[in-house]
Motif scaffolding. Structure first.
Motif, PDB file in Angstrom:
ATOM      1  N   UNK A 201      32.708 -48.866  -2.484  1.00  0.00           N
ATOM      2  CA  UNK A 201      32.350 -49.541  -3.732  1.00  0.00           C
ATOM      3  C   UNK A 201      33.242 -50.759  -3.955  1.00  0.00           C
ATOM      4  N   UNK A 202      32.635 -51.904  -4.075  1.00  0.00           N
ATOM      5  CA  UNK A 202      33.375 -53.099  -4.462  1.00  0.00           C
ATOM      6  C   UNK A 202      34.391 -53.547  -3.428  1.00  0.00           C
ATOM      7  N   UNK A 203      35.391 -54.254  -3.905  1.00  0.00           N
ATOM      8  CA  UNK A 203      36.406 -54.835  -3.026  1.00  0.00           C
ATOM      9  C   UNK A 203      37.633 -53.961  -2.913  1.00  0.00           C
ATOM     10  N   UNK A 204      37.658 -52.833  -3.602  1.00  0.00           N
ATOM     11  CA  UNK A 204      38.842 -51.970  -3.604  1.00  0.00           C
ATOM     12  C   UNK A 204      38.469 -50.562  -3.143  1.00  0.00           C
ATOM     13  N   UNK A 205      38.004 -50.405  -1.923  1.00  0.00           N
ATOM     14  CA  UNK A 205      37.555 -49.080  -1.477  1.00  0.00           C
ATOM     15  C   UNK A 205      38.674 -48.057  -1.462  1.00  0.00           C
ATOM     16  N   UNK A 206      39.900 -48.468  -1.144  1.00  0.00           N
ATOM     17  CA  UNK A 206      40.998 -47.518  -1.073  1.00  0.00           C
ATOM     18  C   UNK A 206      41.361 -46.987  -2.455  1.00  0.00           C
ATOM     19  N   UNK A 207      41.202 -47.830  -3.453  1.00  0.00           N
ATOM     20  CA  UNK A 207      41.514 -47.403  -4.825  1.00  0.00           C
ATOM     21  C   UNK A 207      40.495 -46.391  -5.312  1.00  0.00           C
ATOM     22  N   UNK A 208      39.196 -46.693  -5.086  1.00  0.00           N
ATOM     23  CA  UNK A 208      38.147 -45.823  -5.595  1.00  0.00           C
ATOM     24  C   UNK A 208      37.944 -44.573  -4.726  1.00  0.00           C
ATOM     25  N   UNK A 209      38.266 -44.657  -3.441  1.00  0.00           N
ATOM     26  CA  UNK A 209      38.020 -43.531  -2.552  1.00  0.00           C
ATOM     27  C   UNK A 209      39.177 -42.578  -2.403  1.00  0.00           C
ATOM     28  N   UNK A 210      40.392 -42.994  -2.805  1.00  0.00           N
ATOM     29  CA  UNK A 210      41.572 -42.175  -2.550  1.00  0.00           C
ATOM     30  C   UNK A 210      41.580 -40.898  -3.378  1.00  0.00           C
ATOM     31  N   UNK A 211      41.077 -40.969  -4.622  1.00  0.00           N
ATOM     32  CA  UNK A 211      41.096 -39.785  -5.489  1.00  0.00           C
ATOM     33  C   UNK A 211      40.173 -38.679  -4.972  1.00  0.00           C
ATOM     34  N   UNK A 212      38.873 -38.980  -4.700  1.00  0.00           N
ATOM     35  CA  UNK A 212      38.027 -37.899  -4.159  1.00  0.00           C
ATOM     36  C   UNK A 212      38.481 -37.426  -2.789  1.00  0.00           C
ATOM     37  N   UNK A 213      39.100 -38.307  -1.993  1.00  0.00           N
ATOM     38  CA  UNK A 213      39.623 -37.889  -0.696  1.00  0.00           C
ATOM     39  C   UNK A 213      40.756 -36.878  -0.872  1.00  0.00           C
ATOM     40  N   UNK A 214      41.654 -37.166  -1.822  1.00  0.00           N
ATOM     41  CA  UNK A 214      42.745 -36.224  -2.105  1.00  0.00           C
ATOM     42  C   UNK A 214      42.222 -34.894  -2.608  1.00  0.00           C
ATOM     43  N   UNK A 215      41.195 -34.951  -3.470  1.00  0.00           N
ATOM     44  CA  UNK A 215      40.594 -33.715  -3.973  1.00  0.00           C
ATOM     45  C   UNK A 215      39.954 -32.934  -2.837  1.00  0.00           C
ATOM     46  N   UNK A 216      39.302 -33.635  -1.910  1.00  0.00           N
ATOM     47  CA  UNK A 216      38.650 -32.960  -0.794  1.00  0.00           C
ATOM     48  C   UNK A 216      39.660 -32.284   0.129  1.00  0.00           C
ATOM     49  N   UNK A 217      40.802 -32.941   0.342  1.00  0.00           N
ATOM     50  CA  UNK A 217      41.855 -32.326   1.162  1.00  0.00           C
ATOM     51  C   UNK A 217      42.365 -31.052   0.497  1.00  0.00           C
ATOM     52  N   UNK A 218      42.560 -31.129  -0.824  1.00  0.00           N
ATOM     53  CA  UNK A 218      43.007 -29.942  -1.557  1.00  0.00           C
ATOM     54  C   UNK A 218      41.953 -28.845  -1.522  1.00  0.00           C
ATOM     55  N   UNK A 219      40.680 -29.229  -1.604  1.00  0.00           N
ATOM     56  CA  UNK A 219      39.609 -28.238  -1.542  1.00  0.00           C
ATOM     57  C   UNK A 219      39.528 -27.579  -0.167  1.00  0.00           C
ATOM     58  N   UNK A 220      39.786 -28.350   0.889  1.00  0.00           N
ATOM     59  CA  UNK A 220      39.794 -27.777   2.236  1.00  0.00           C
ATOM     60  C   UNK A 220      40.876 -26.702   2.357  1.00  0.00           C
ATOM     61  N   UNK A 221      42.058 -27.017   1.812  1.00  0.00           N
ATOM     62  CA  UNK A 221      43.139 -26.024   1.834  1.00  0.00           C
ATOM     63  C   UNK A 221      42.757 -24.796   1.013  1.00  0.00           C
ATOM     64  N   UNK A 222      42.123 -25.039  -0.144  1.00  0.00           N
ATOM     65  CA  UNK A 222      41.694 -23.922  -0.988  1.00  0.00           C
ATOM     66  C   UNK A 222      40.630 -23.090  -0.296  1.00  0.00           C
ATOM     67  N   UNK A 223      39.701 -23.746   0.410  1.00  0.00           N
ATOM     68  CA  UNK A 223      38.650 -23.026   1.115  1.00  0.00           C
ATOM     69  C   UNK A 223      39.210 -22.161   2.241  1.00  0.00           C
ATOM     70  N   UNK A 224      40.244 -22.650   2.906  1.00  0.00           N
ATOM     71  CA  UNK A 224      40.883 -21.833   3.938  1.00  0.00           C
ATOM     72  C   UNK A 224      41.497 -20.583   3.330  1.00  0.00           C
TER      73      UNK A 224
END
Length: 249
Positions: A201-224
């Motif tokens: 999204x837009x010109x700041x992909x790292x800003x907008x994508x970092x939060x859901x990426x962090x949540x997904x990493x935490x969810x992967x650990x939770x799923x394990x």
């Protein structure tokens, strides 16, 4: 973008029909076979060359076996030891099926995310408990449903409730595992979609994508963690149900 439910679709890899019934080899069948192969390799490597001072693989196998044996000792008693192979097999199968579905990029499938698989496992437990109960106690097995010391009227009412509760065991056992695995994988898919959508999204992909990426990493650990816990819960409830059949508590 693919639907979060698409990951649960059953795909026929080898269509087969036997006596008019569909017995096709599917992606679910494939990954259950992979789970069995993984269990066989794990046990073979861990027990092929037993040593007095165990290595990592041997220690892992021994720890899991002792874990299941201790669970049966605590919930059933000494007589529960003869059922360690059954509970140990169910525990490992559920654990491997749960964990295999979390491997990324190779098109893995989680068999325990389908209620037909979990219900099949639950029925194995239920039928085993009923057979053991009648084999050990005969018709006295029905005393499991009768509250001791109660009068006839209250006893009939409570016995009916206890009997219905007993009949629902395979359903609750199956749905608990199926629902937890399905819900977790849906969440992973949804937040994975957010990573792609917001990251572009837009010109700041790292800003907008970092939060859901962090949540997904935490969810992967939770799923394990959930994968391990659900295998433990399934084995624990199996041992408790076996205790009812053996000791009539």
């Amino acid at each position: 973008m693919a639907s979060p439910m698409e990951q649960f679709e059953i795909v026929r890899l080898k269509p087969l029909v036997l006596a008019g019934h569909d017995v096709s080899f599917t992606n679910s069948s494939l990954w259950m076979a992979v789970a069995l192969a993984g269990i066989a390799i794990f046990l073979f490597v861990g027990t092929a060359k037993p040593q007095l001072v165990p290595g990592r693989w041997q220690a892992a196998v021994e720890y899991m076996y002792d874990f299941v044996r201790s669970m049966l000792d605590q919930n059933v008693g000494a007589e529960g030891r003869r059922y360690v192979p059954l509970v140990f097999s169910i525990f490992l199968f559920v654990l491997f099926c749960n964990l295999l579905g979390l491997i990324p990029w190779v098109g893995t499938f989680t068999p325990t995310s389908h209620v037909v698989v979990t219900f099949g496992l639950a029925m194995i437990v239920f039928v085993t408990v009923v057979v053991i109960g009648f084999a050990r106690h005969g018709l006295h097995f029905f005393s499991l449903f009768w509250p001791s010391g109660s009068n006839i009227f209250l006893g009939v009412f409570v016995a009916a409730i206890e009997f219905l509760s007993f009949l629902t065991r395979p359903f609750t056992l199956a749905i608990r595992l199926f629902a937890n695995m399905t819900a977790g994988h849906v969440l992973l898919k949804v937040f994975g979609t957010f990573v792609v959508a917001l990251g572009s999204f837009g010109a700041l992909p790292y800003v907008f994508g970092i939060l859901p990426l962090g949540v997904n990493i935490a969810l992967c650990a939770l799923e394990m963690l959930i994968a391990v816990v659900q295998a433990y819960v399934f084995a624990l409830l199996t041992s408790i149900y076996l205790n009812d059949a053996i000791n009539l508590h």
